[in-house]
Design an enzyme around this catalytic site. Structure first.
Site, PDB file in Angstrom:
ATOM      1  N   ASP A 109      -6.067   9.633   9.295  1.00  0.00           N
ATOM      2  CA  ASP A 109      -4.752   9.163   9.725  1.00  0.00           C
ATOM      3  C   ASP A 109      -4.335   9.809  11.034  1.00  0.00           C
ATOM      4  O   ASP A 109      -4.618  10.981  11.293  1.00  0.00           O
ATOM      5  CB  ASP A 109      -3.716   9.467   8.640  1.00  0.00           C
TER       6      ASP A 109
ATOM      7  N   GLU B 176       0.873  -1.178   0.000  1.00  0.00           N
ATOM      8  CA  GLU B 176       0.000   0.000   0.000  1.00  0.00           C
ATOM      9  C   GLU B 176       0.906   1.223   0.000  1.00  0.00           C
ATOM     10  O   GLU B 176       1.740   1.391   0.893  1.00  0.00           O
ATOM     11  CB  GLU B 176      -0.922   0.011   1.224  1.00  0.00           C
TER      12      GLU B 176
END
Length: 265
Positions: free
Chosen positions: A60, A49
């Site tokens: 995040d 990823e």
């Protein structure tokens, strides 16, 4: 079958669990991105990823936010990320690469242009955090027609309706976020994950990778006992933050190699 589907099928056939590490493109320096991708594969990664730096990465935690900030300071954007994939593909045609990021850079490029350029670069899948599955059917269909998978997030708070909606259009794998909150936060509850996976599998017929909170070989092994794959991101970024730049590639290779060993024991 897409490259991701082939990879997942081969893992299942050999009774192995997938290892899916995450790094942010351009962090800690643009010239290290492709060597780091190769190091991940050498360490035992099955799928990579690759984070697309974004100025407002809401899902995040602070670790990956810092990685995005560092990459943006180098001016790394979506075009650069696609170029990194092209360079990686010069010597590795087999390891699937999933771009992970947010809708804004794709929308600025235009969905059709993005899909064409991503396919040309050798991208195998895309996870767009803020593309709701209810509004994503056309994008997912176009991705699939170009040989790429659309990966979706599911969370502890996902309703059966949302899981079912994701099941209709997800391909490759789904990424189950094992914790409430942002990346890199909290402590894993293996029992809670073990209870959720069958709920997901009831509606979703692609493999389930689990991420958030996986910090070492032991937690990866525990999560792999109830899932098809493990996703590790923040912990790798921390490794990069705590290692001199000249040692970064070796440090990441060694870390991933340790996790791979734990998964295969």
């Amino acid at each position: 079958m897409s490259k991701i589907q082939k990879t997942m099928a081969a893992l299942a056939a050999s009774q192995k669990k997938g290892l899916i590490p995450f790094i942010t493109a351009g962090d800690p320096a643009p010239e290290l991105t492709v060597p780091l991708m190769h190091a991940l594969v050498e360490g035992g990664a099955d799928i990579i990823e690759l984070g697309v730096p974004f100025s407002d990465p809401m899902a995040d935690g602070p670790v990956i936010q810092r990685a995005s900030e560092r990459a943006l300071q180098f001016g790394v954007g979506l075009h650069d990320v696609l170029q990194f994939v092209r360079e990686f593909r010069q010597t590795n045609q087999n390891t699937p690469v999933v771009l992970m990021g947010y809708a804004n850079p794709i929308e600025r490029m235009g969905q059709d242009a993005f899909i064409a350029q991503a396919s040309d670069a050798g991208v195998d899948g895309v996870l767009v955090v803020d593309y709701p599955p209810e509004e994503c059917e056309e994008f997912a269909k176009n991705m699939q027609q170009n040989g790429m998978d659309t990966i979706f997030l599911l969370a502890p708070t996902s309703t059966d309706e949302r899981i079912e909606q994701v099941g209709k259009i997800a391909s490759g794998y789904v990424y189950y976020v094992s914790l409430k909150g942002v990346t890199g936060s909290g402590n894993l509850d293996l029992n809670a994950v073990a209870e959720m996976i069958p709920r997901i599998k009831k509606h979703v017929n692609v493999p389930v990778g689990v991420g958030f909170g996986i910090r070492d070989g032991a937690t990866a092994r525990a999560i792999a006992s109830v899932s098809d794959a493990v996703v590790i991101g923040s912990r790798i970024i921390q490794e990069l933050e705590n290692t001199p730049r000249e040692n970064a590639v070796a440090a990441v290779r060694d870390f991933i190699s340790g996790v791979r060993q734990a998964l295969d024991e």
